[in-house]
Each structure stands twice: as structure tokens, then as C-alpha cells.
Design an enzyme around this catalytic site. Structure first.
Site, PDB file in Angstrom:
ATOM      1  N   CYS A   1       0.548  -3.258 -12.418  1.00  0.00           N
ATOM      2  CA  CYS A   1      -0.251  -4.442 -12.777  1.00  0.00           C
ATOM      3  C   CYS A   1      -1.737  -4.226 -12.446  1.00  0.00           C
ATOM      4  O   CYS A   1      -2.097  -4.015 -11.291  1.00  0.00           O
ATOM      5  CB  CYS A   1       0.302  -5.646 -12.016  1.00  0.00           C
ATOM      6  SG  CYS A   1      -0.770  -7.098 -12.035  1.00  0.00           S
ATOM      7  N   GLY A   2      -2.581  -4.296 -13.457  1.00  0.00           N
ATOM      8  CA  GLY A   2      -4.025  -4.120 -13.269  1.00  0.00           C
ATOM      9  C   GLY A   2      -4.640  -5.160 -12.333  1.00  0.00           C
ATOM     10  O   GLY A   2      -5.494  -4.834 -11.508  1.00  0.00           O
ATOM     11  N   HIS A   3      -4.213  -6.427 -12.466  1.00  0.00           N
ATOM     12  CA  HIS A   3      -4.739  -7.476 -11.590  1.00  0.00           C
ATOM     13  C   HIS A   3      -4.334  -7.210 -10.137  1.00  0.00           C
ATOM     14  O   HIS A   3      -5.109  -7.452  -9.218  1.00  0.00           O
ATOM     15  CB  HIS A   3      -4.238  -8.857 -12.030  1.00  0.00           C
ATOM     16  CG  HIS A   3      -4.775  -9.300 -13.342  1.00  0.00           C
ATOM     17  ND1 HIS A   3      -6.102  -9.590 -13.563  1.00  0.00           N
ATOM     18  CD2 HIS A   3      -4.158  -9.485 -14.530  1.00  0.00           C
ATOM     19  CE1 HIS A   3      -6.282  -9.950 -14.821  1.00  0.00           C
ATOM     20  NE2 HIS A   3      -5.114  -9.896 -15.433  1.00  0.00           N
ATOM     21  N   CYS A   4      -3.121  -6.712  -9.947  1.00  0.00           N
ATOM     22  CA  CYS A   4      -2.637  -6.384  -8.591  1.00  0.00           C
ATOM     23  C   CYS A   4      -3.440  -5.226  -8.006  1.00  0.00           C
ATOM     24  O   CYS A   4      -3.814  -5.245  -6.827  1.00  0.00           O
ATOM     25  CB  CYS A   4      -1.154  -6.007  -8.620  1.00  0.00           C
ATOM     26  SG  CYS A   4      -0.086  -7.309  -9.270  1.00  0.00           S
TER      27      CYS A   4
END
Length: 113
Positions: free
Chosen positions: A35-38
Site C-alpha cells: 500500500c502506497g499510503h501505508c
């Protein structure tokens, strides 16, 4: 030399509840490695854990790889990443934790308890 993170890595529902009982407040991030946001949140979350350890030692930060531990994520209703849950006095306090996803935003949210 990289310094050790103050963020505790948890895997099971039992480990989350145990960690929640060991401190007054616990913020848990459910994440997926892809996950990029993570990935963007990780350094901010680590920085916030360091700040909170100094300024608010009763607030701890933890994280769960909900991709590798699907049962745990499912037990807490995780449907998207990252999902943040707040525990107070050993129990889940709020369904969703909405905050700015920066170290300062995490520290501000933690300090509001």
C-alpha cells in the site's frame, strides 16, 4: 546505523489486546506492505512514536501487517489501508481514527485522548 523503531509489530487479536492492557492508550495501524499510503505513513508513524515516547509515555503506537494477518484485520473490520484503531484502558475506543497522516497529526491525535 538505523535506530530501532518504537512502533511495536503485532500479529494477532490477542497480541493487540495484551499490548492495549500494558499501556493507557494504544494506536494501532493496520497496513499492507504493498500500500502506497501505508509506505508514506511509515516514517511519520515512526517519528510520532519517538515523540510520544518522550512527551506522552502512556501512548504507544503499534502496527499489524493485515495482509499477512488477514484474520486479525478482519476481526477489527479492516477494509482499506491504512486503517488506524485507538485503544483506551485495554479496549477498542473508537471505530475510525481520523487525523492528518503526519508525525505532528498523529502526536496531536494521541494527545487528545
Amino acid at each position: 546505523v538505523a535506530k530501532a523503531s518504537k512502533v511495536v509489530e503485532l500479529t494477532t487479536e490477542e497480541s493487540i489486546l495484551d499490548a492495549a492492557k500494558q499501556t493507557r492508550y494504544l494506536m494501532v495501524e493496520f497496513y499492507a506492505p504493498w500500500c502506497g499510503h501505508c509506505q508514506a505513513l511509515e516514517p511519520e508513524y515512526d517519528m510520532a512514536a519517538d515523540i510520544l515516547a518522550e512527551e506522552h509515555p502512556t501512548i504507544k503506537l503499534a502496527k499489524v501487517d493485515a495482509e499477512a494477518n488477514k484474520k486479525t484485520g478482519s476481526a477489527y473490520g479492516v477494509r482499506s489501508f491504512p486503517t488506524i484503531k485507538w485503544f483506551e484502558d485495554g479496549a477498542l475506543s473508537t471505530s475510525e481514527v481520523n487525523m492528518e497522516r503526519t508525525a505532528a497529526g498523529i502526536v496531536r491525535r494521541g494527545g487528545k485522548h
